[in-house]
Design a protein around this motif. Structure first.
Motif, PDB file in Angstrom:
ATOM      1  N   LYS A 180       0.749  -1.028   0.065  1.00 39.06           N
ATOM      2  CA  LYS A 180       0.022  -0.077   0.035  1.00 39.06           C
ATOM      3  C   LYS A 180       1.085   1.199   0.061  1.00 39.06           C
ATOM      4  O   LYS A 180       1.759   1.295   0.733  1.00 39.06           O
ATOM      5  N   ILE A 181       0.755   1.909  -0.922  1.00 43.87           N
ATOM      6  CA  ILE A 181       1.395   3.212  -0.934  1.00 43.87           C
ATOM      7  C   ILE A 181       0.538   4.524  -1.176  1.00 43.87           C
ATOM      8  O   ILE A 181      -0.448   4.731  -1.756  1.00 43.87           O
ATOM      9  N   VAL A 182       0.814   5.705  -0.637  1.00 42.03           N
ATOM     10  CA  VAL A 182       0.269   6.992  -0.735  1.00 42.03           C
ATOM     11  C   VAL A 182       1.524   8.010  -0.870  1.00 42.03           C
ATOM     12  O   VAL A 182       2.527   7.928  -0.224  1.00 42.03           O
ATOM     13  N   GLY A 183       1.110   8.974  -2.024  1.00 41.81           N
ATOM     14  CA  GLY A 183       2.209   9.859  -2.202  1.00 41.81           C
ATOM     15  C   GLY A 183       1.743  10.716  -3.557  1.00 41.81           C
ATOM     16  O   GLY A 183       0.653  10.668  -3.812  1.00 41.81           O
ATOM     17  N   THR A 184       2.492  11.551  -3.705  1.00 41.98           N
ATOM     18  CA  THR A 184       2.369  12.533  -4.906  1.00 41.98           C
ATOM     19  C   THR A 184       2.839  12.147  -6.178  1.00 41.98           C
ATOM     20  O   THR A 184       3.878  11.511  -6.323  1.00 41.98           O
ATOM     21  N   ALA A 185       2.292  12.246  -7.479  1.00 40.09           N
ATOM     22  CA  ALA A 185       2.812  11.821  -8.637  1.00 40.09           C
ATOM     23  C   ALA A 185       3.857  12.788  -9.274  1.00 40.09           C
ATOM     24  O   ALA A 185       4.049  13.680  -9.287  1.00 40.09           O
ATOM     25  N   PHE A 186       4.939  11.934  -9.690  1.00 40.52           N
ATOM     26  CA  PHE A 186       5.970  12.331 -10.523  1.00 40.52           C
ATOM     27  C   PHE A 186       5.616  11.745 -12.019  1.00 40.52           C
ATOM     28  O   PHE A 186       5.957  10.587 -12.054  1.00 40.52           O
ATOM     29  N   THR A 187       5.361  12.611 -13.069  1.00 44.59           N
ATOM     30  CA  THR A 187       4.978  11.891 -14.161  1.00 44.59           C
ATOM     31  C   THR A 187       6.161  11.717 -15.047  1.00 44.59           C
ATOM     32  O   THR A 187       6.859  12.759 -15.132  1.00 44.59           O
ATOM     33  N   VAL A 188       5.937  10.885 -16.174  1.00 47.77           N
ATOM     34  CA  VAL A 188       6.868  10.731 -17.227  1.00 47.77           C
ATOM     35  C   VAL A 188       6.002  10.116 -18.427  1.00 47.77           C
ATOM     36  O   VAL A 188       5.368   9.204 -18.172  1.00 47.77           O
ATOM     37  N   LYS A 189       6.321  10.361 -19.537  1.00 49.13           N
ATOM     38  CA  LYS A 189       5.739   9.676 -20.664  1.00 49.13           C
ATOM     39  C   LYS A 189       6.946   9.508 -21.887  1.00 49.13           C
ATOM     40  O   LYS A 189       7.976  10.180 -21.790  1.00 49.13           O
ATOM     41  N   THR A 190       6.940   8.190 -22.279  1.00 45.45           N
ATOM     42  CA  THR A 190       7.853   7.518 -23.192  1.00 45.45           C
ATOM     43  C   THR A 190       7.249   6.879 -24.017  1.00 45.45           C
ATOM     44  O   THR A 190       6.270   6.166 -24.055  1.00 45.45           O
ATOM     45  N   ASN A 191       7.910   6.828 -25.311  1.00 46.91           N
ATOM     46  CA  ASN A 191       7.397   5.875 -26.419  1.00 46.91           C
ATOM     47  C   ASN A 191       7.536   4.529 -26.232  1.00 46.91           C
ATOM     48  O   ASN A 191       8.318   3.968 -25.339  1.00 46.91           O
ATOM     49  N   SER A 192       7.219   3.631 -27.240  1.00 43.10           N
ATOM     50  CA  SER A 192       7.484   2.188 -27.181  1.00 43.10           C
ATOM     51  C   SER A 192       8.813   1.644 -26.703  1.00 43.10           C
ATOM     52  O   SER A 192       8.626   0.776 -25.986  1.00 43.10           O
ATOM     53  N   ASN A 193       9.756   2.042 -27.429  1.00 48.44           N
ATOM     54  CA  ASN A 193      11.229   1.388 -27.133  1.00 48.44           C
ATOM     55  C   ASN A 193      12.117   2.124 -26.577  1.00 48.44           C
ATOM     56  O   ASN A 193      13.451   1.853 -26.639  1.00 48.44           O
ATOM     57  N   ASP A 194      11.839   3.586 -25.981  1.00 47.83           N
ATOM     58  CA  ASP A 194      12.873   4.403 -25.769  1.00 47.83           C
ATOM     59  C   ASP A 194      12.604   4.767 -24.146  1.00 47.83           C
ATOM     60  O   ASP A 194      11.431   5.568 -23.877  1.00 47.83           O
ATOM     61  N   SER A 195      13.560   4.383 -23.308  1.00 47.32           N
ATOM     62  CA  SER A 195      13.173   4.506 -21.872  1.00 47.32           C
ATOM     63  C   SER A 195      14.292   5.749 -21.248  1.00 47.32           C
ATOM     64  O   SER A 195      14.306   5.666 -19.962  1.00 47.32           O
ATOM     65  N   THR A 196      14.822   6.518 -22.206  1.00 47.13           N
ATOM     66  CA  THR A 196      15.566   7.457 -21.675  1.00 47.13           C
ATOM     67  C   THR A 196      15.102   8.535 -20.461  1.00 47.13           C
ATOM     68  O   THR A 196      15.759   8.661 -19.690  1.00 47.13           O
ATOM     69  N   MET A 197      13.567   8.962 -20.886  1.00 46.27           N
ATOM     70  CA  MET A 197      13.076   9.807 -19.767  1.00 46.27           C
ATOM     71  C   MET A 197      12.868   8.930 -18.522  1.00 46.27           C
ATOM     72  O   MET A 197      12.431   9.753 -17.715  1.00 46.27           O
ATOM     73  N   VAL A 198      12.510   7.733 -18.669  1.00 46.18           N
ATOM     74  CA  VAL A 198      12.252   7.076 -17.410  1.00 46.18           C
ATOM     75  C   VAL A 198      13.518   7.066 -16.549  1.00 46.18           C
ATOM     76  O   VAL A 198      13.560   7.393 -15.177  1.00 46.18           O
ATOM     77  N   HIS A 199      14.573   6.910 -17.038  1.00 47.80           N
ATOM     78  CA  HIS A 199      16.027   7.294 -16.260  1.00 47.80           C
ATOM     79  C   HIS A 199      16.320   8.507 -15.757  1.00 47.80           C
ATOM     80  O   HIS A 199      16.489   8.685 -14.676  1.00 47.80           O
ATOM     81  N   LYS A 200      15.834   9.534 -16.411  1.00 47.88           N
ATOM     82  CA  LYS A 200      15.887  10.849 -15.749  1.00 47.88           C
ATOM     83  C   LYS A 200      14.954  11.170 -14.743  1.00 47.88           C
ATOM     84  O   LYS A 200      15.239  11.762 -13.925  1.00 47.88           O
ATOM     85  N   ALA A 201      13.595  10.366 -14.840  1.00 46.47           N
ATOM     86  CA  ALA A 201      12.527  10.627 -14.185  1.00 46.47           C
ATOM     87  C   ALA A 201      12.970  10.052 -12.645  1.00 46.47           C
ATOM     88  O   ALA A 201      12.904  10.809 -11.528  1.00 46.47           O
ATOM     89  N   VAL A 202      13.593   8.857 -12.750  1.00 48.25           N
ATOM     90  CA  VAL A 202      14.248   8.022 -11.506  1.00 48.25           C
ATOM     91  C   VAL A 202      15.284   8.929 -10.841  1.00 48.25           C
ATOM     92  O   VAL A 202      15.425   8.852  -9.756  1.00 48.25           O
ATOM     93  N   SER A 203      16.208   9.745 -11.818  1.00 46.34           N
ATOM     94  CA  SER A 203      16.904  10.520 -11.015  1.00 46.34           C
ATOM     95  C   SER A 203      16.657  11.764 -10.571  1.00 46.34           C
ATOM     96  O   SER A 203      17.407  12.262  -9.685  1.00 46.34           O
ATOM     97  N   LEU A 204      15.444  12.075 -10.912  1.00 49.83           N
ATOM     98  CA  LEU A 204      15.145  13.482 -10.395  1.00 49.83           C
ATOM     99  C   LEU A 204      13.913  13.187  -9.260  1.00 49.83           C
ATOM    100  O   LEU A 204      13.660  14.217  -8.370  1.00 49.83           O
ATOM    101  N   ALA A 205      13.257  12.024  -9.160  1.00 52.27           N
ATOM    102  CA  ALA A 205      12.299  12.032  -8.112  1.00 52.27           C
ATOM    103  C   ALA A 205      12.713  12.231  -6.858  1.00 52.27           C
ATOM    104  O   ALA A 205      13.848  11.701  -6.568  1.00 52.27           O
ATOM    105  N   GLU A 206      11.803  12.573  -6.202  1.00 54.31           N
ATOM    106  CA  GLU A 206      12.358  12.796  -4.341  1.00 54.31           C
ATOM    107  C   GLU A 206      11.445  11.739  -3.414  1.00 54.31           C
ATOM    108  O   GLU A 206      10.517  10.945  -3.944  1.00 54.31           O
ATOM    109  N   GLU A 207      11.970  11.772  -2.412  1.00 58.85           N
ATOM    110  CA  GLU A 207      11.522  10.682  -1.402  1.00 58.85           C
ATOM    111  C   GLU A 207       9.770  10.870  -1.308  1.00 58.85           C
ATOM    112  O   GLU A 207       9.430  12.051  -1.206  1.00 58.85           O
TER     113      GLU A 207
END
Length: 213
Positions: free
Chosen positions: A38-65
């Motif tokens: 069970k988790i409760v928190g605020t959304a940190f959003t990211v959009k990426t296309n079918s085979n490119d996850s570059t922005m996912v790596h960036k989002a993980v690097s920017l997201a906070e506790e």
């Protein structure tokens, strides 16, 4: 949101909120990949296309506790954009969880890491780092729900709920907490011999229905 209000949301069931809200519930195909979470928190959003996850790596690097990373896969349900290393990095930043409108991979490692992951399923086909598309901290679509950065996310084994950040949280909490108090009383009444339909007034509704036929 105060820590006190966050704790109150943690202590209520998303399904109980469903008695009062008719929007914000993601499609049930997005489900927990682990058990008893069970988790409760605020959304940190990211959009990426079918085979490119570059922005996912960036989002993980920017997201906070306590952020919850919400990933819009723009319709792809084949390529997994989250696996062992993404989950490991997110967990190291004390992210509360990750929600993907698509698949994930490395399920054994995900279980060992223990970071709550919600996805449509598993896939051995992974995304790559192409750096050709993607967005971070913009409005996304996930599980049929529009998600804005900072929206409140509640997720457990039953599913995922998004509550817009401009919602009156106090009003919702008062309604839901009242519901859960009444449920405790209803259980006592059932234990004493009363039927559920008499407690919920379903009997009266059935009588009204039959009288109108």
């Amino acid at each position: 949101m105060t820590s006190e209000m966050k704790n109150r949301f943690y202590n209520v069931e998303p399904a109980t909120i469903g008695h009062h809200l008719h929007y914000g519930f993601m499609d049930p195909r997005i489900r927990s990949m682990l058990h008893d979470v069970k988790i409760v928190g605020t959304a940190f959003t990211v959009k990426t296309n079918s085979n490119d996850s570059t922005m996912v790596h960036k989002a993980v690097s920017l997201a906070e506790e306590d952020d919850i990373i919400v990933i819009d896969r723009t319709g792809d349900n084949k390529h997994a954009c989250v696996g062992e290393m993404v989950a490991y990095a997110a967990n190291s930043r004390k992210v509360a969880g990750v929600i993907i409108d698509g698949t994930c991979t490395d399920i054994q490692a995900l279980r060992e890491i223990g970071l709550p992951i919600f996805a449509t399923g598993l896939s051995p086909i992974t995304t790559k780092l192409y750096g050709i598309s993607g967005e971070v901290n913009t409005m996304v679509q996930c599980g049929g729900v529009s998600v804005q950065p900072g929206d409140l996310i509640l997720a457990d084994d039953n599913g995922v709920l998004v509550i817009p950040k401009d919602t009156d949280y106090q009003y919702i909490l008062e309604k839901v907490e009242g519901n859960e108090e009444r449920e405790a009383e209803s259980k006592k009444m059932i234990d004493s011999g009363k039927t559920l339909s008499s407690i919920t007034k379903a009997d009266q509704l059935i009588e009204q229905f039959l009288s109108q036929r």
